[in-house]
Scaffold this motif. Structure first.
Motif, mmCIF file in Angstrom:
data_model
loop_
_atom_site.group_PDB
_atom_site.id
_atom_site.type_symbol
_atom_site.label_atom_id
_atom_site.label_comp_id
_atom_site.label_asym_id
_atom_site.label_seq_id
_atom_site.Cartn_x
_atom_site.Cartn_y
_atom_site.Cartn_z
ATOM 1 N N ALA A 180 0.723 -1.207 -0.012
ATOM 2 C CA ALA A 180 0.209 -0.076 -0.165
ATOM 3 C C ALA A 180 0.853 1.266 -0.214
ATOM 4 N N ARG A 181 2.055 1.090 0.086
ATOM 5 C CA ARG A 181 3.229 2.268 0.574
ATOM 6 C C ARG A 181 3.722 2.382 -1.113
ATOM 7 N N LEU A 182 3.442 1.668 -1.923
ATOM 8 C CA LEU A 182 4.125 1.853 -3.222
ATOM 9 C C LEU A 182 3.402 3.051 -4.084
ATOM 10 N N PHE A 183 4.302 3.712 -4.613
ATOM 11 C CA PHE A 183 4.044 4.602 -5.640
ATOM 12 C C PHE A 183 4.127 4.247 -7.166
ATOM 13 N N ASP A 184 3.504 4.716 -8.346
ATOM 14 C CA ASP A 184 3.843 4.329 -9.547
ATOM 15 C C ASP A 184 3.487 5.568 -10.254
ATOM 16 N N ILE A 185 3.799 5.622 -11.672
ATOM 17 C CA ILE A 185 3.473 6.592 -12.620
ATOM 18 C C ILE A 185 2.424 6.020 -13.834
ATOM 19 N N VAL A 232 13.239 2.715 -7.089
ATOM 20 C CA VAL A 232 12.869 2.667 -8.331
ATOM 21 C C VAL A 232 12.768 1.095 -8.600
ATOM 22 N N VAL A 233 11.465 0.310 -8.777
ATOM 23 C CA VAL A 233 11.609 -1.302 -9.055
ATOM 24 C C VAL A 233 11.383 -1.486 -10.388
ATOM 25 N N GLY A 234 12.184 -1.824 -11.133
ATOM 26 C CA GLY A 234 12.083 -2.169 -12.455
ATOM 27 C C GLY A 234 12.936 -0.946 -13.310
ATOM 28 N N ALA A 235 13.930 -1.826 -14.262
ATOM 29 C CA ALA A 235 14.949 -0.717 -15.071
ATOM 30 C C ALA A 235 14.395 -0.995 -16.447
ATOM 31 N N GLY A 236 13.042 -0.915 -16.689
ATOM 32 C CA GLY A 236 12.728 -1.075 -17.997
ATOM 33 C C GLY A 236 12.301 0.369 -18.705
ATOM 34 N N PHE A 237 11.658 0.496 -19.635
ATOM 35 C CA PHE A 237 11.302 1.945 -20.141
ATOM 36 C C PHE A 237 10.706 2.913 -19.312
ATOM 37 N N VAL A 238 9.865 2.334 -18.428
ATOM 38 C CA VAL A 238 9.043 3.206 -17.485
ATOM 39 C C VAL A 238 9.935 3.586 -16.435
ATOM 40 N N GLY A 239 10.431 2.433 -15.743
ATOM 41 C CA GLY A 239 11.332 2.657 -14.407
ATOM 42 C C GLY A 239 12.534 3.422 -14.826
ATOM 43 N N GLY A 285 19.689 -8.198 -10.331
ATOM 44 C CA GLY A 285 19.339 -9.416 -9.804
ATOM 45 C C GLY A 285 18.673 -9.441 -8.650
ATOM 46 N N THR A 286 18.101 -8.506 -8.347
ATOM 47 C CA THR A 286 17.086 -8.502 -6.889
ATOM 48 C C THR A 286 16.091 -7.697 -7.255
ATOM 49 N N THR A 287 15.012 -7.934 -6.060
ATOM 50 C CA THR A 287 13.791 -7.118 -6.099
ATOM 51 C C THR A 287 13.459 -6.444 -4.728
ATOM 52 N N VAL A 288 12.259 -5.767 -4.639
ATOM 53 C CA VAL A 288 11.871 -5.302 -3.281
ATOM 54 C C VAL A 288 11.038 -6.320 -2.626
ATOM 55 N N THR A 289 11.130 -6.842 -1.631
ATOM 56 C CA THR A 289 10.428 -7.738 -0.691
ATOM 57 C C THR A 289 9.542 -7.388 0.344
ATOM 58 N N GLN A 290 9.787 -6.052 0.608
ATOM 59 C CA GLN A 290 8.985 -5.357 1.650
ATOM 60 C C GLN A 290 9.044 -3.958 1.497
ATOM 61 N N VAL A 291 8.208 -3.337 1.888
ATOM 62 C CA VAL A 291 7.964 -1.740 1.949
ATOM 63 C C VAL A 291 7.632 -1.303 3.439
ATOM 64 N N GLY A 292 8.478 -0.562 3.997
ATOM 65 C CA GLY A 292 8.081 0.089 5.228
ATOM 66 C C GLY A 292 8.207 1.636 5.300
ATOM 67 N N ALA A 343 14.255 4.500 2.155
ATOM 68 C CA ALA A 343 13.345 4.675 0.810
ATOM 69 C C ALA A 343 12.264 5.792 1.274
ATOM 70 N N ASP A 344 12.177 6.961 0.795
ATOM 71 C CA ASP A 344 11.271 8.010 1.011
ATOM 72 C C ASP A 344 10.194 7.754 0.294
ATOM 73 N N ALA A 345 10.328 7.133 -1.053
ATOM 74 C CA ALA A 345 9.379 6.430 -1.806
ATOM 75 C C ALA A 345 10.114 5.563 -2.641
ATOM 76 N N VAL A 346 9.175 4.574 -2.791
ATOM 77 C CA VAL A 346 9.509 3.145 -3.472
ATOM 78 C C VAL A 346 8.424 3.341 -4.886
ATOM 79 N N VAL A 347 8.924 3.224 -5.742
ATOM 80 C CA VAL A 347 8.213 3.426 -7.132
ATOM 81 C C VAL A 347 8.301 2.069 -7.996
ATOM 82 N N TRP A 348 7.032 1.552 -8.329
ATOM 83 C CA TRP A 348 6.610 0.258 -8.695
ATOM 84 C C TRP A 348 6.732 0.495 -10.280
ATOM 85 N N SER A 349 7.389 -0.288 -11.219
ATOM 86 C CA SER A 349 7.144 -0.004 -12.602
ATOM 87 C C SER A 349 7.892 -1.300 -13.392
ATOM 88 N N VAL A 350 6.835 -2.429 -13.090
ATOM 89 C CA VAL A 350 7.227 -3.793 -13.438
ATOM 90 C C VAL A 350 6.211 -4.305 -14.301
#
Ligand SMILES: Cc1cc2nc3c(=O)[nH]c(=O)nc-3n(C[C@H](O)[C@H](O)[C@H](O)COP(=O)(O)OP(=O)(O)OC[C@H]3O[C@@H](n4cnc5c(N)ncnc54)[C@H](O)[C@@H]3O)c2cc1C
Length: 386
Positions: free
Chosen positions: A118-123, A146-153, A201-208, A222-229
């Motif tokens: 619920a704490r995740l952000f996105d664009i 920022v989670v996801g190093a694709g186009f959006v990430g 080779g990693t991902t986020v497993t918990q956001v606090g 992390a003041d903000a975790v941005v999900w872009s996967v």
């Protein structure tokens, strides 16, 4: 009066509406055809611009496009498509159609069972981008993951690096895995220039509160975790076909027809690009797909010849924030412009994707130009000469 119904008010839906209106204009005299676009919001959201500092600039009032070309807008969400009875249910109302265009787009794939999700952000959406912007407004030197190093990430990470420290995390061992090796060197150089740290080779497993836990066991500020996967097509595709592709899209033929009376466009359509590729979930494909699907939906009812979908050249353009931008051509994504030149092309594209407003002749003329070779695109001289 025959009725074309379009589901969705994104690039594909808006250009489907304009395509249908163009076919109506091209049919003899004053052909009778009702065109209705169903979408919940008042605005077309220009999703490719949502990484920019002010997301409120990334929208265009639908009425300014639809009213001049005689398209009705029903502000509602479609919950059911009954292809047998040729009707959709939207806002509790049942609406019959003669031809349907499904252009309900895509959504970010949400993580399943991630503690603190619920704490995740996105664009991905206007609301998502507004929430992130408001959260970081007036803050400098924040820490963002920022989670996801694709186009959006990559666009999110490089934009966020303007005022804060950024950690980019991806399950893959390389950045821009889906973009292939073509632009990788330039992307890595840009990330280095902006001081963006990578944890591959990693991902986020918990956001606090103020931190993220990574799958390698480390904890990152992390003041903000941005999900872009990843993105997945609207669930409405399931009501059209049981044979969806890995992105949840409906297979369509060269006229963008999925069923005898149903067409699909944009991020919901798995249309062939060429013998090896299907189209991308990208606005550069959503726009021509919409123009062709809407045109064909109306043309079939009005006795006008249908158009084939024959895509223009495939390009990508990535904004890399303070490190400029990258423009590539072809499926091997050969870099044609980088740095300030790449950023200039991206800026022009971001203006170019705004549809014309308030002027029926300009909107219909644009619907007629399915593929544009834009003057500011650098040419691949070898291919151009061939
Ligand atoms: C941050 C970001 C950056 C991007 N950058 C680029 C880029 O640089 N280049 C590029 O080519 N592409 C880019 N894309 C991808 C591009 O934005 C999408 O491919 C494009 O928006 C797809 O258009 P669409 O009309 O198919 O769908 P969408 O834009 O998703 O629009 C879908 C529409 O359908 C409506 N809708 C959804 N469900 C329903 C329902 N049940 N009933 C009625 N209406 C419904 C929605 O409200 C919306 O109006 C980016 C995307 C993001 C998020």
């Amino acid at each position: 009066m025959p009725h074309v119904v379009i589901i969705g008010g994104g690039f594909a839906g808006v250009w489907s509406a304009a395509g249908a209106a163009l076919a109506r204009e091209r049919a003899s005299g004053d052909a009778d055809l009702r065109i209705t676009l169903i979408a919940p919001d008042e605005h077309l959201v220009l999703r490719p611009r949502l990484y920019e500092p002010d997301p409120d600039l990334a929208m265009v009032e639908l009425a300014r496009i639809l009213e001049p070309i005689g398209v009705e807008h029903l502000r509602a969400s479609v919950t059911t498509i009954d292809t047998g009875r040729r009707a959709v249910v939207a806002g509790g109302e049942r609406i019959g159609y003669d031809r349907l265009v499904l252009a309900a787009g895509s959504k970010l794939v949400q993580p399943q069972g991630l503690p603190g999700a619920a704490r995740l952000f996105d664009i991905d959406t206007l609301d998502g981008a507004r929430r992130l912007t408001a959260h970081l407004r007036n803050r400098t030197d924040y820490a963002a993951v920022v989670v996801g190093a694709g186009f959006v990430g990559l666009e999110a990470a490089t934009a966020l690096a303007a005022r804060g420290r950024v950690l980019l995390v991806d399950r893959s061992q390389v950045v821009g895995h889906q973009l292939g090796p073509g632009p990788r060197e330039q992307i890595e150089a840009a990330l280095d220039e902006l001081g963006i740290e990578r944890r591959l080779g990693t991902t986020v497993t918990q956001v606090g509160d103020g931190y993220a836990v990574l799958s390698d066991g480390t904890r990152a500020e992390a003041d903000a975790v941005v999900w872009s996967v990843g993105m997945r097509a609207s669930e409405l595709t399931r009501e059209i076909s049981g044979d969806l592709d890995h992105l949840g899209r409906v297979p369509v033929d060269q006229h963008l027809r999925a069923l005898p009376e149903v067409f699909a466009a944009g991020d919901t359509a798995a249309a062939a690009f060429d013998a090896e590729h299907t189209v991308m979930q990208a606005c550069q494909h959503a726009t021509p797909l919409g123009k062709v699907a809407g045109y064909n939906a109306a043309a079939g009812l009005l006795g006008v010849p249908l158009r084939d979908f024959t895509p223009g050249p495939y390009v990508t353009c990535l904004d890399l924030g303070g490190a400029g931008g990258i423009f590539t051509r072809g499926w091997d994504r050969k870099v044609m412009a980088a740095g300030a030149d790449g950023a200039d092309i991206k800026k022009r594209i971001n203006q170019h994707i705004h549809p014309p407003v308030d002027d029926a002749s300009k909107i219909l003329a644009a619907a007629g130009h399915v593929y544009l070779e834009l003057p500011f695109f650098p040419r691949d001289d070898k291919k151009a000469a061939a």
